[in-house]
Design an enzyme around this catalytic site. Structure first.
Site, PDB file in Angstrom:
ATOM      1  CD  GLU A 402      -1.488  -0.087   3.628  1.00  0.00           C
ATOM      2  OE1 GLU A 402      -2.466   0.661   3.419  1.00  0.00           O
ATOM      3  OE2 GLU A 402      -1.344  -0.727   4.675  1.00  0.00           O
ATOM      4  CD  GLU A 411       2.464   9.361  -0.236  1.00  0.00           C
ATOM      5  OE1 GLU A 411       2.593   8.260   0.349  1.00  0.00           O
ATOM      6  OE2 GLU A 411       1.651  10.229   0.121  1.00  0.00           O
TER       7      GLU A 411
END
EC number: 2.1.1.-
Length: 625
Positions: A402, A411
């Site tokens: 995740e 990210e």
């Protein structure tokens, strides 16, 4: 709806303040000066200056309820008059009234808006002068939601001129009037929603009696009112003789609060994250910083995300041989929520799994050790370290992570998964998620743009922000092209090229949007869609989130501001360019925009352009190590 009930007020005279508050109104609007002032101003010679207020000219005096009083500037002022003397006299009075309101301790003053677009700059300059003459007083410009003319947006355009001339002053707000017979198009209703609406004003004549004689709003006004309640404005009623015609004054307060209570519940994300609305946050850098416990805790509160992950793992297990042992690795395991998902999926699918959890954060790893002892009966193999340097002597069948950011890749999920995919079984190994797409759309949001400016940081407009957007409007036409895809990433990456300096993860995209109504470009909103496994997905993209993952709140959208707001005329086009760049040590994003007017013959005229923001990652970049 959120927990904040509307604050309801009424216009009254100084002598009826206490009575109005006793009848259930929570604040009052009171004129600051009386008719005597107007008569004296009209009698002044052109060369005379307006002196201090006389006793019979003051309509309000400070008293115990001053904190519940909003000042009303004189209705006869003509700040936008074509007559220079009248405009100058009006400004003199406004400055006097603003000074007096500040002296009284009032928090805000309401001004009647300009009468036409002809001299709106004269009006705007006077308001700017008044703003700069006081320290704390808010100025609420009262404007009707629609002009009543052929150009529905005329009043909004006047407001935009005032707001721009005043430099987006933080104490300049809107008191939006909802006239009894207004019927604005939804595009205009949404445009006003993005503005700093401090107050909604309505004539009591906007109400009609129901069969029992109580005041109620018509269907159209009720729908508009319900939408704007999400901005938590104060509601000010006026026309003091109307209560004699339809019920009593308390009936208005009871009805307006009833409307609030009868609204459908707010989306779960708004209910849980109300304090994050329009609050700019810099995206996480999980590769270079270790997350805190509270961050993990917040992520783990999202039942929708983990239900989707569990379903994806279950489906992947069901597609494998029932007699085989499936090796599952959760990389970036945090405190173990995906491990829980995988173990539950193994039980429900009646499959045997060999469970591995890898985490580089030493603090979170200590939690995994405890959970393995207390919750997982030691069945999970724990690995401490960076996933990109992990070299087990076995292969993984299902790699679960995740690592997604608000635009999917922002990210550094691609860099992480590229670095660990060597542990996958080359023939049958899969990743969950298997792919993700970044989306973007142009937005108007004076609130978000002002929040960036108020940081007093020269680089503030060249960063991406994670934000739960509330006070904003989409600029692109409401059609299938409102949200444009930029690029995608797929895992495992089947490209056999030897990866050097991360160059394979560079991206560039150029997309266009059609603006169907006038507005101001303050930046772009970014979203993502992710495929976990086959048809099991996650989405925060507004066009698909309800179908793919309703009520998911783990991610807020990305806001990418531009340095200078850009006016976007009706039927113009916005062009957006974005780069994802890397030097092998970090990743950064650059963006810019152009506005064009497209003529009937297909040619185009460039209206404005921005500079390239965050060039070379000078303001913000994501470290790879």
């Amino acid at each position: 709806m959120n927990s904040k009930t509307p604050t309801l007020g009424i216009v009254c005279s100084e002598g009826t303040i206490s009575l109005s508050l006793e009848e259930g109104f929570e604040f009052v609007g009171v004129p600051l000066s009386g008719e005597g002032l107007k008569l004296r101003v009209e009698a002044l010679a052109p060369s005379e200056r307006l002196q201090e207020f006389l006793d019979d000219e003051v309509a309000y005096h400070p008293e115990e309820n001053v904190h519940k009083v909003v000042g009303l500037s004189s209705a006869w002022l003509e700040l936008d008059s074509e007559d220079t003397l009248i405009a100058d006299r009006s400004e003199e009075v406004l400055l006097k009234e603003a000074s007096y309101a500040s002296y009284c301790g009032l928090s805000s003053i309401i001004l009647n808006g300009p009468t036409s677009p002809m001299n709106v700059m004269r009006y705007a300059r006077a308001v700017s002068s008044a703003l700069n003459s006081t320290m704390n007083l808010k100025f609420l410009v009262q404007l009707a939601i629609e002009s009543g003319h052929e150009d529905y947006f005329e009043t909004w355009k006047m407001w935009d001129t005032i707001r721009s001339a005043c430099g987006y002053h933080p104490r300049l707000k809107v008191a939006l009037e909802l006239p009894p017979a207004c019927s604005p198009p939804i595009e205009l209703v949404n445009r006003w929603y993005a503005e700093p609406i401090e107050m909604i004003t309505m004539s009591c004549m906007a109400f009609v009696p129901n069969p029992n004689g109580y005041p109620v709003l018509g269907r159209k006004l009720r729908a508009i009112y319900a939408l704007y309640l999400r901005l938590n404005p104060r509601i000010l009623l006026w026309d003091n003789d109307a209560p004699e015609k339809i019920g009593d004054s308390p009936d208005y307060s009871i009805y307006m609060k009833h409307l609030f209570d009868s609204q459908p519940p707010a989306p779960l994300v708004e209910d849980l994250a109300d304090s994050y609305k329009d609050y700019l946050q810099v995206p996480l850098q999980p590769l270079s910083y270790n997350l805190e416990n509270i961050t993990y805790e917040i992520f783990e509160r999202d039942p929708v995300k983990y239900a989707q992950y569990e379903q994806a793992i279950f489906s992947a297990l069901m597609d494998r041989d029932e007699s085989s042992v499936t090796r599952i690795a959760v990389v970036g395991a945090g405190r173990g929520p995906l491990v829980d998902c995988a173990l539950r999926a193994a039980i429900s699918s009646s499959r045997t799994v060999d469970m591995i959890a890898l985490e580089k954060n030493p603090n979170a790893f200590s939690m995994l050790l405890m959970r393995n002892r207390q919750d997982w009966a030691g069945k999970v193999t724990l690995v401490f370290g960076d996933m990109r340097t992990w070299n087990p002597d076995y292969k993984i069948d299902i790699l679960v992570s995740e690592l997604l950011g608000s635009m999917g890749d922002n990210e550094l999920s691609p860099e992480c998964l590229d670095g660990v995919q060597h542990v996958l079984d080359e023939e049958t190994g899969i990743c969950i998620p298997s792919s993700y797409i970044s989306y973007v759309t142009p937005i108007m949001s004076p609130k978000l743009w002002s929040e960036a400016r108020n940081m007093n940081d020269p680089n503030a407009f060249e960063r991406q922000y994670v934000v739960l957007m509330n006070s904003f409007d989409f600029l692109a036409a409401d059609d299938e092209f409102r949200f444009q895809s930029l690029w995608s990433f797929h895992h495992p990456n089947k490209d056999s090229e030897v990866y050097t300096k991360n160059l394979h993860n560079k991206r560039f995209a150029s997309v266009r949007f059609q603006a169907s109504s006038p507005g101001i470009l303050h930046g772009f909103a970014g979203y993502f869609e992710a495929t976990l496994y086959k048809d099991i997905s996650l989405s925060i993209m507004p066009a698909t989130m309800e179908a793919k993952s309703p009520d998911m709140f783990s991610w807020f959208p990305i806001y990418m501001p531009i340095k200078k707001p850009m006016y976007v005329p009706e039927n113009s086009q916005l062009e957006f360019h974005m780069w994802r760049l890397t030097d092998g040590m970090r990743v950064w994003f650059e963006w810019c925009a152009n506005a064009y007017l497209v003529l009937r013959n297909g040619s185009q005229i460039k209206l404005s352009s921005t500079e390239v923001h965050n060039i070379s990652g000078k303001a913000f970049s994501c470290n790879m190590y």
